[in-house]
Design an enzyme around this catalytic site. Structure first.
Site, PDB file in Angstrom:
ATOM      1  CB  CYS A 267       1.806  11.340  -1.739  1.00  0.00           C
ATOM      2  SG  CYS A 267       1.544   9.889  -0.716  1.00  0.00           S
ATOM      3  CB  ALA A 268       5.282  12.971  -6.459  1.00  0.00           C
ATOM      4  N   GLY A 271       3.685  17.373  -8.622  1.00  0.00           N
ATOM      5  CA  GLY A 271       5.092  17.710  -8.390  1.00  0.00           C
ATOM      6  C   GLY A 271       5.376  19.097  -7.834  1.00  0.00           C
ATOM      7  N   GLY A 272       4.371  19.732  -7.201  1.00  0.00           N
ATOM      8  CA  GLY A 272       4.640  21.041  -6.590  1.00  0.00           C
ATOM      9  C   GLY A 272       5.852  20.950  -5.661  1.00  0.00           C
ATOM     10  CE  LYS A 273       3.638  20.046  -0.084  1.00  0.00           C
ATOM     11  NZ  LYS A 273       2.429  19.878  -0.929  1.00  0.00           N
ATOM     12  CG  ASP A 291       0.327  10.513  -7.377  1.00  0.00           C
ATOM     13  OD1 ASP A 291       0.453  11.321  -6.448  1.00  0.00           O
ATOM     14  OD2 ASP A 291      -0.800  10.131  -7.789  1.00  0.00           O
ATOM     15  CG  ASP A 318       0.080   1.260  -2.952  1.00  0.00           C
ATOM     16  OD1 ASP A 318       0.830   2.023  -2.308  1.00  0.00           O
ATOM     17  OD2 ASP A 318      -0.794   0.552  -2.412  1.00  0.00           O
ATOM     18  CG  ASP A 337       2.087  16.692   0.306  1.00  0.00           C
ATOM     19  OD1 ASP A 337       1.482  17.077   1.313  1.00  0.00           O
ATOM     20  OD2 ASP A 337       2.006  17.267  -0.804  1.00  0.00           O
ATOM     21  CB  CYS A 390      -3.539  20.563   2.490  1.00  0.00           C
ATOM     22  SG  CYS A 390      -4.310  19.400   1.375  1.00  0.00           S
TER      23      CYS A 390
HETATM   24  C1  LIG Z   1      -1.783  15.775  -1.239  1.00  0.00           C
HETATM   25  S1  LIG Z   1      -1.621  15.063  -2.777  1.00  0.00           S
HETATM   26  C2  LIG Z   1       0.050  15.382  -3.194  1.00  0.00           C
HETATM   27  C3  LIG Z   1       0.391  16.782  -3.633  1.00  0.00           C
HETATM   28  C4  LIG Z   1       1.812  16.913  -4.127  1.00  0.00           C
HETATM   29  N1  LIG Z   1       2.775  16.389  -3.198  1.00  0.00           N
HETATM   30  C5  LIG Z   1       2.170  18.360  -4.448  1.00  0.00           C
HETATM   31  O1  LIG Z   1       2.885  19.001  -3.712  1.00  0.00           O
HETATM   32  O2  LIG Z   1       1.716  18.831  -5.512  1.00  0.00           O
HETATM   33  C6  LIG Z   1      -1.580  13.345  -2.405  1.00  0.00           C
HETATM   34  C7  LIG Z   1      -1.218  12.452  -3.564  1.00  0.00           C
HETATM   35  O3  LIG Z   1      -1.008  11.146  -3.054  1.00  0.00           O
HETATM   36  C8  LIG Z   1      -1.337  10.226  -4.061  1.00  0.00           C
HETATM   37  N2  LIG Z   1      -1.480   8.902  -3.398  1.00  0.00           N
HETATM   38  C9  LIG Z   1      -2.444   8.497  -2.540  1.00  0.00           C
HETATM   39  N3  LIG Z   1      -2.194   7.256  -2.097  1.00  0.00           N
HETATM   40  C10 LIG Z   1      -1.050   6.845  -2.687  1.00  0.00           C
HETATM   41  C11 LIG Z   1      -0.284   5.642  -2.666  1.00  0.00           C
HETATM   42  N4  LIG Z   1      -0.651   4.606  -1.915  1.00  0.00           N
HETATM   43  N5  LIG Z   1       0.829   5.571  -3.416  1.00  0.00           N
HETATM   44  C12 LIG Z   1       1.208   6.634  -4.177  1.00  0.00           C
HETATM   45  N6  LIG Z   1       0.524   7.802  -4.238  1.00  0.00           N
HETATM   46  C13 LIG Z   1      -0.581   7.902  -3.516  1.00  0.00           C
HETATM   47  C14 LIG Z   1      -2.587  10.811  -4.677  1.00  0.00           C
HETATM   48  O4  LIG Z   1      -2.784  10.328  -5.972  1.00  0.00           O
HETATM   49  C15 LIG Z   1      -2.276  12.324  -4.632  1.00  0.00           C
HETATM   50  O5  LIG Z   1      -1.767  12.769  -5.856  1.00  0.00           O
END
Ligand SMILES: C[S@@+](CC[C@H](N)C(=O)[O-])C[C@H]1O[C@@H](n2cnc3c(N)ncnc32)[C@H](O)[C@@H]1O
Length: 455
Positions: A267-268, A271-273, A291, A318, A337, A390
Site C-alpha cells: 500500500c505504497a 511513497g513516504g515509506k 497502490d 488492487d 501499511d 496510523c
Molecule cells: C496508509 S496509506 C499508505 C501510505 C504510504 N505507505 C506512505 O508511507 O506514504 C494506504 C494506501 O493503501 C492503498 N490501498 C488500499 N487498499 C489497497 C489495495 N487493495 N491494493 C493496493 N493499495 C491499496 C490506498 O490507496 C492508500 O494509498
C-alpha cells in the site's frame, strides 16, 4: 450564492469549507483543487487559506458553540455561506492574531457582494460581540457530562470521545484530544543516498536556524519555524530530503530490508515509506510498490526521481490481484501499511474526526485482515511481514494481528527492538508492538508489528 473573489485567501477558504460541509470529501483534495483554480500567487496567502480551512475544521464544534451563544439565529438554519463565514471569522478572532478589526471588516466585505443589508448587519453584530470576548471566550461548563464537555471543548464527535474515555480515562483523553488539535511539526527524512543527517542539518540551519534532529529516527529533522512550501527549499529540489513524520520513519526500520532483497510495499501511496526502504537497501534489489490509485504512484515516481532512487517498480491496482501473477514465496519482505481510520493522524488531517463513523471499526479491520491474508503466501519462508497503521484503535491493530495469527500459525511476532533505532526501544510494548502517540511522544499515532514467517 454570490460568487467569491478568487484573489482573496479568506474567500477561497470559505469556498473550500462550503464544499467540504456539503459532501465531506477529503479536505486536502478540495483545498488543493480550490487553490489550483484560485489566483493566489503569494505563497503566504495560500498558507493562510490552508490555515483557515484546517483551523475551522479542527475547532468546528467549539466555534459553533461560541457562535450559538452570540447568535439568535440557529446555525443550522443559516445559508451555508453565512454559517461558514461566521465560523471562519470566529476562528480568526479566537485562535489567531489577526486584528479583530480586520477579521470583522474582511467578513463584511465578502458579504457585501450581493447580500442584503440585514445579513451584513447581523454578521457584523455577531462578530463584534465575539471580538469583545476574544481574550476570555466562553467555555462549555466543566460540570456537564464529561463526554459532552470534552466533545465541545476540543471539537471531537461524542462517539470517539466516549471510546477514548473508557480506554484512557479522563485526564489522558483530554491530553490526547488537545494534542490532536496542535499544528503538527514539519518533519523531513534525510536522503542518506546523497547526504548525511549532519550535513543536511548544517545546510538547513542557514535557512531554518531552529531545525533540529529528531529524537527517535536517526535520519529525521524537525523544521521548527519553517513557513512556506517545502518545494521552495533548495535541499528539497536537490533531492536531499523527503517529508515524512518521524513515527512513519520508524515503520521502515521494522521492515529493515537488506541490500539486494526483493520487497513488496503493498500500500505504497505517494511513497513516504517506499523511498525510505530504498534508502535502507542502498538503492539495490527491487521494491514493488503497489497502490489502488495511479495518481499516488505518479507522485511516488516523482519523489523517487528527485531522490535518485532507481530500484522501485510501481504496480497500480488492487495488490491482491497484482500479486497473483507473481506466484508464492516471492518476497523477502512485505510491508502492509494498511488503509485505516487514521485516528493517529488527526493533527495532520482534522477532517478525519468528522469523516469516521463507529461502524468503520467493523468494516475497516475486515479489509485490513483481507490484505494480510491475501499477502501471507507471497512471502518466502523465513521472510518478514510488517503490518502498520496510523490508527490508535485496537480493532485495527492488535485485534487484526490476533485474528491473522489464529489462521496463520506460522507467523511469529518478533521483538522489533533489535531492528529499531536504540532510542525507539521505549515505544515497544511487552507484546512486541510499536505504538506512538501524539500526546505521549509528540509523534503521529502509529502502530506496527514485525512478523516472521517460519522457515
Ligand atoms: C496508509 S496509506 C499508505 C501510505 C504510504 N505507505 C506512505 O508511507 O506514504 C494506504 C494506501 O493503501 C492503498 N490501498 C488500499 N487498499 C489497497 C489495495 N487493495 N491494493 C493496493 N493499495 C491499496 C490506498 O490507496 C492508500 O494509498
Amino acid at each position: 450564492m454570490p460568487k467569491l473573489p478568487r484573489r482573496n485567501p479568506r474567500a477561497m477558504a470559505l469556498k473550500t469549507l462550503i464544499r467540504w460541509e456539503k459532501g465531506k470529501p477529503l479536505l486536502d483534495e478540495i483545498l488543493s483543487e480550490v487553490l489550483v483554480k484560485s489566483v493566489l500567487p503569494d505563497p503566504r496567502d495560500r498558507a493562510f487559506c490552508g490555515e483557515l480551512v484546517n483551523g475551522v475544521v479542527r475547532h468546528l464544534y467549539y466555534l459553533d458553540y461560541v457562535l450559538s451563544r452570540f447568535s439568535e439565529e440557529p446555525l443550522e438554519r443559516m445559508d451555508p455561506q453565512v454559517r461558514n463565514l461566521l465560523r471562519l471569522s470566529a476562528y480568526q478572532l479566537l485562535f489567531t492574531r489577526v486584528p479583530a478589526r480586520a477579521a470583522v471588516a474582511e467578513a463584511v466585505k465578502l458579504l457585501k457582494r450581493g447580500r442584503g443589508p440585514w445579513v451584513v448587519s447581523f454578521v457584523n453584530a455577531v462578530l463584534r460581540r465575539i471580538a469583545e470576548v476574544r481574550d476570555n471566550p466562553p467555555e462549555p461548563p466543566r460540570e456537564m457530562n464529561p463526554v459532552t464537555y470534552l466533545s465541545i471543548r476540543y471539537s471531537y464527535p461524542e462517539w470517539l470521545v466516549e471510546r477514548w474515555l473508557s480506554r484512557f480515562g479522563e485526564e489522558e483523553t483530554e491530553r490526547l484530544l488537545a494534542a490532536g488539535n496542535e499544528k503538527p511539526p514539519l518533519v523531513v527524512r534525510t536522503n542518506t543516498l546523497r547526504v548525511t543527517r549532519q550535513q543536511l542539518l548544517a545546510y538547513l540551519r542557514s535557512e531554518i536556524p531552529e531545525a533540529e534532529p529528531c529524537r527517535y529516527s536517526p535520519e529525521g529533522i524537525i523544521l521548527h519555524g519553517f513557513r512556506g512550501p517545502i518545494t521552495a527549499l533548495r535541499a528539497f529540489r536537490a533531492g536531499w530530503l523527503q517529508v515524512q513524520d518521524e513515527a512513519s520513519q520508524l515503520v521502515s526500520y521494522l521492515v529493515s530490508p537488506r541490500p539486494g532483497e526483493r520487497v513488496l510495499d503493498a500500500c505504497a501511496g505517494v511513497g513516504g515509506k517506499t523511498t525510505h526502504l530504498a534508502q535502507l537497501m542502498r538503492n539495490t534489489g527491487r521494491i514493488y510498490a503497489c497502490d489502488l490509485y495511479p495518481w499516488r504512484l505518479e507522485r511516488l515516481q516523482e519523489n523517487a526521481r528527485r531522490l535518485g532512487i532507481t530500484n522501485v517498480e510501481v504496480i497500480s491496482g488492487d495488490v491482491l490481484e497484482s500479486v497473483k501473477a507473481l506466484g508464492g514465496n516471492f518476497f523477502d519482505r512485505v510491508l502492509v501499511d494498511a488503509p485505516c481510520t487514521g485516528t493517529g493522524v488527526i493533527r495532520r488531517h482534522p477532517d478525519i474526526k468528522w469523516a469516521r463513523k463507529p461502524e468503520d471499526l467493523v468494516t475497516v479491520p475486515q479489509k485490513q485482515l483481507a490484505l494480510l491474508e491475501g499477502l501471507a503466501g507471497v512471502l518466502k519462508p523465513g521472510g518478514v511481514l510488517v503490518y502498520a497503521t496510523c490508527s490508535l484503535e485496537p480493532e485495527e491493530n492488535e485485534e487484526v494481528v490476533a485474528r491473522f495469527r489464529e489462521r496463520h500459525r506460522g507467523f511469529e511476532i518478533e521483538d522489533p527492538r533489535k531492528v529499531l533505532p536504540e532510542a525507539a526501544a521505549e515505544l515497544v510494548d511487552e507484546q512486541g508492538f510499536l505504538h506512538t502517540y501524539p500526546h505521549r511522544h509528540g509523534l503521529d499515532g502509529f502502530f506496527g508489528v514485525r512478523l516472521r514467517k517460519r522457515s
